[in-house]
Design a protein around this motif. Structure first.
Motif, short mmCIF file in Angstrom:
data_model
loop_
_atom_site.label_atom_id
_atom_site.label_comp_id
_atom_site.label_asym_id
_atom_site.label_seq_id
_atom_site.Cartn_x
_atom_site.Cartn_y
_atom_site.Cartn_z
N ILE A 71 0.85 -1.19 0.00
CA ILE A 71 0.00 0.00 0.00
C ILE A 71 0.88 1.24 0.00
O ILE A 71 1.85 1.33 0.76
CB ILE A 71 -0.92 0.02 1.24
N PHE A 72 0.54 2.21 -0.85
CA PHE A 72 1.28 3.47 -0.92
C PHE A 72 0.31 4.61 -0.67
O PHE A 72 -0.80 4.63 -1.21
CB PHE A 72 1.94 3.62 -2.30
N THR A 73 0.72 5.57 0.14
CA THR A 73 -0.10 6.74 0.46
C THR A 73 0.54 7.99 -0.12
O THR A 73 1.65 7.94 -0.66
CB THR A 73 -0.24 6.90 1.98
N LYS A 74 -0.13 9.11 0.03
CA LYS A 74 0.40 10.38 -0.47
C LYS A 74 1.78 10.68 0.11
O LYS A 74 2.61 11.32 -0.54
CB LYS A 74 -0.56 11.53 -0.15
N ASP A 75 2.05 10.20 1.31
CA ASP A 75 3.37 10.43 1.92
C ASP A 75 4.48 9.70 1.17
O ASP A 75 5.64 10.08 1.27
CB ASP A 75 3.36 9.97 3.39
N TYR A 77 4.43 9.24 -2.24
CA TYR A 77 4.51 9.73 -3.60
C TYR A 77 5.68 10.70 -3.77
O TYR A 77 6.11 11.36 -2.84
CB TYR A 77 3.23 10.45 -4.02
N PHE A 78 6.18 10.77 -4.99
CA PHE A 78 7.26 11.68 -5.35
C PHE A 78 6.78 12.52 -6.52
O PHE A 78 6.25 11.98 -7.49
CB PHE A 78 8.52 10.89 -5.73
N GLU A 79 6.94 13.83 -6.44
CA GLU A 79 6.45 14.72 -7.49
C GLU A 79 7.59 15.50 -8.11
O GLU A 79 8.52 15.92 -7.42
CB GLU A 79 5.42 15.70 -6.92
N LYS A 80 7.52 15.67 -9.44
CA LYS A 80 8.50 16.49 -10.15
C LYS A 80 7.76 17.44 -11.07
O LYS A 80 6.87 17.04 -11.81
CB LYS A 80 9.46 15.61 -10.95
N ASP A 81 8.16 18.71 -11.02
CA ASP A 81 7.54 19.75 -11.83
C ASP A 81 8.41 20.02 -13.05
O ASP A 81 9.59 20.34 -12.91
CB ASP A 81 7.38 21.03 -11.00
N PHE A 82 7.85 19.88 -14.24
CA PHE A 82 8.58 20.11 -15.48
C PHE A 82 8.22 21.47 -16.09
O PHE A 82 8.57 21.74 -17.22
CB PHE A 82 8.25 19.00 -16.50
N LEU A 88 3.58 12.72 -10.90
CA LEU A 88 3.46 12.23 -9.53
C LEU A 88 3.67 10.71 -9.58
O LEU A 88 2.84 9.99 -10.13
CB LEU A 88 2.07 12.57 -8.99
N TRP A 89 4.80 10.25 -9.05
CA TRP A 89 5.09 8.81 -9.02
C TRP A 89 4.31 8.19 -7.87
O TRP A 89 4.51 8.53 -6.71
CB TRP A 89 6.59 8.56 -8.85
N LEU A 90 3.43 7.26 -8.19
CA LEU A 90 2.56 6.64 -7.20
C LEU A 90 3.25 5.51 -6.44
O LEU A 90 2.86 5.19 -5.33
CB LEU A 90 1.30 6.11 -7.88
N VAL A 91 4.25 4.91 -7.06
CA VAL A 91 5.05 3.86 -6.44
C VAL A 91 6.50 4.31 -6.60
O VAL A 91 7.10 4.12 -7.66
CB VAL A 91 4.82 2.49 -7.11
N PRO A 92 7.06 4.96 -5.59
CA PRO A 92 8.37 5.59 -5.75
C PRO A 92 9.51 4.65 -6.11
O PRO A 92 10.47 5.05 -6.72
CB PRO A 92 8.64 6.26 -4.40
N SER A 93 9.40 3.39 -5.79
CA SER A 93 10.47 2.44 -6.11
C SER A 93 10.17 1.66 -7.40
O SER A 93 10.72 0.59 -7.63
CB SER A 93 10.65 1.46 -4.96
N ALA A 94 9.32 2.20 -8.25
CA ALA A 94 8.86 1.47 -9.44
C ALA A 94 9.98 1.14 -10.42
O ALA A 94 9.82 0.23 -11.23
CB ALA A 94 7.77 2.27 -10.16
N GLN A 95 11.10 1.84 -10.35
CA GLN A 95 12.19 1.56 -11.30
C GLN A 95 12.66 0.11 -11.20
O GLN A 95 13.19 -0.42 -12.16
CB GLN A 95 13.40 2.48 -11.06
N ILE A 96 12.49 -0.52 -10.05
CA ILE A 96 12.93 -1.91 -9.90
C ILE A 96 11.82 -2.89 -10.26
O ILE A 96 12.03 -4.09 -10.25
CB ILE A 96 13.43 -2.19 -8.46
N ASN A 97 10.65 -2.38 -10.60
CA ASN A 97 9.52 -3.23 -10.97
C ASN A 97 9.39 -3.28 -12.49
O ASN A 97 10.15 -2.67 -13.22
CB ASN A 97 8.23 -2.69 -10.35
N GLN A 98 8.40 -3.99 -12.96
CA GLN A 98 8.20 -4.12 -14.40
C GLN A 98 7.31 -3.03 -14.98
O GLN A 98 7.23 -2.88 -16.19
CB GLN A 98 7.63 -5.49 -14.73
N MET A 99 6.62 -2.29 -14.14
CA MET A 99 5.81 -1.18 -14.64
C MET A 99 5.90 -0.02 -13.68
O MET A 99 6.24 -0.18 -12.51
CB MET A 99 4.37 -1.61 -14.87
N ILE A 169 -3.79 9.04 -15.51
CA ILE A 169 -3.06 7.94 -14.88
C ILE A 169 -2.27 7.29 -16.00
O ILE A 169 -2.84 6.91 -17.03
CB ILE A 169 -3.99 6.91 -14.22
N TRP A 170 -0.96 7.16 -15.82
CA TRP A 170 -0.08 6.67 -16.88
C TRP A 170 0.76 5.53 -16.35
O TRP A 170 1.34 5.64 -15.27
CB TRP A 170 0.82 7.82 -17.29
#
Length: 177
Positions: A71-75, A77-82, A88-99, A169-170
């Motif tokens: 479970i991931f909460t707003k706390d 999340y990681f946000e980057k402004d371009f 807004l990354w919903l799963v901050p460690s997603a780089q190690i996952n498949q999606m 949602i992407w």
């Protein structure tokens, strides 16, 4: 940690005998037996070879002992402004996952950066607004309540053509770092 027991479980799961694993690794059956019974320890190089044959990364082999966050909460999340849009990354460690699931917020009249062709697939669902997906030489309109899916083998970017901020949602597979 019982390395041997974990190797044995994976070997059995894959339906391999000790001899088959030994042959594929160019090791002796006796070594595999001693390893599985925790009577010997492999070198890092040998362990890497065995795990490669068993189809598992060394990081995953050792990480599986730890409980993974579900479970991931707003706390979390990681946000980057371009500038013209935010991610807004919903799963901050997603780089190690498949999606990699994110929320993209695009200001009215703005667009994301041009993404060059790469391996993978992308899926999106428009939560708010109306967008234009530029994919190769084509463009596709997508509005609130609609979704899109494409392979990332062509240049692509998204443009907000609506009267309000667009929210999407992407999901990228594999993750874009």
């Amino acid at each position: 940690m019982e390395i041997g027991k974990k190797i044995q479980q994976r070997r059995i799961f894959l339906g391999l005998t000790q001899q088959e694993l030994a042959d594929r690794c160019e090791l002796s059956k006796g070594f595999i037996s001693q390893l599985e019974n925790d009577k010997t320890s492999p070198s890092i190089e040998t362990l890497n070879l065995i795990l490669e044959v068993l189809g598992i990364k060394i990081s995953d082999f050792f990480a599986s002992d730890q409980k993974k966050q579900i479970i991931f909460t707003k706390d979390d999340y990681f946000e980057k402004d371009f500038g013209n849009y935010r991610q807004l990354w919903l799963v901050p460690s997603a780089q190690i996952n498949q999606m990699e699931p994110i929320i993209v917020l695009i200001k009215k009249g703005s667009k994301t950066i041009l993404d060059m062709p790469h391996n993978g697939e992308e899926f999106g669902y428009v939560i708010k607004g109306e967008i234009l997906i530029h994919y190769g030489d084509d463009s596709y309109k997508c509005k609130c309540g609609e979704s899109f899916y494409f392979e990332t083998n062509k240049k692509h970017y998204i443009e907000n053509i609506g009267d309000e901020e667009a929210k999407i949602i992407w999901v990228s597979c594999p993750p874009e770092f």
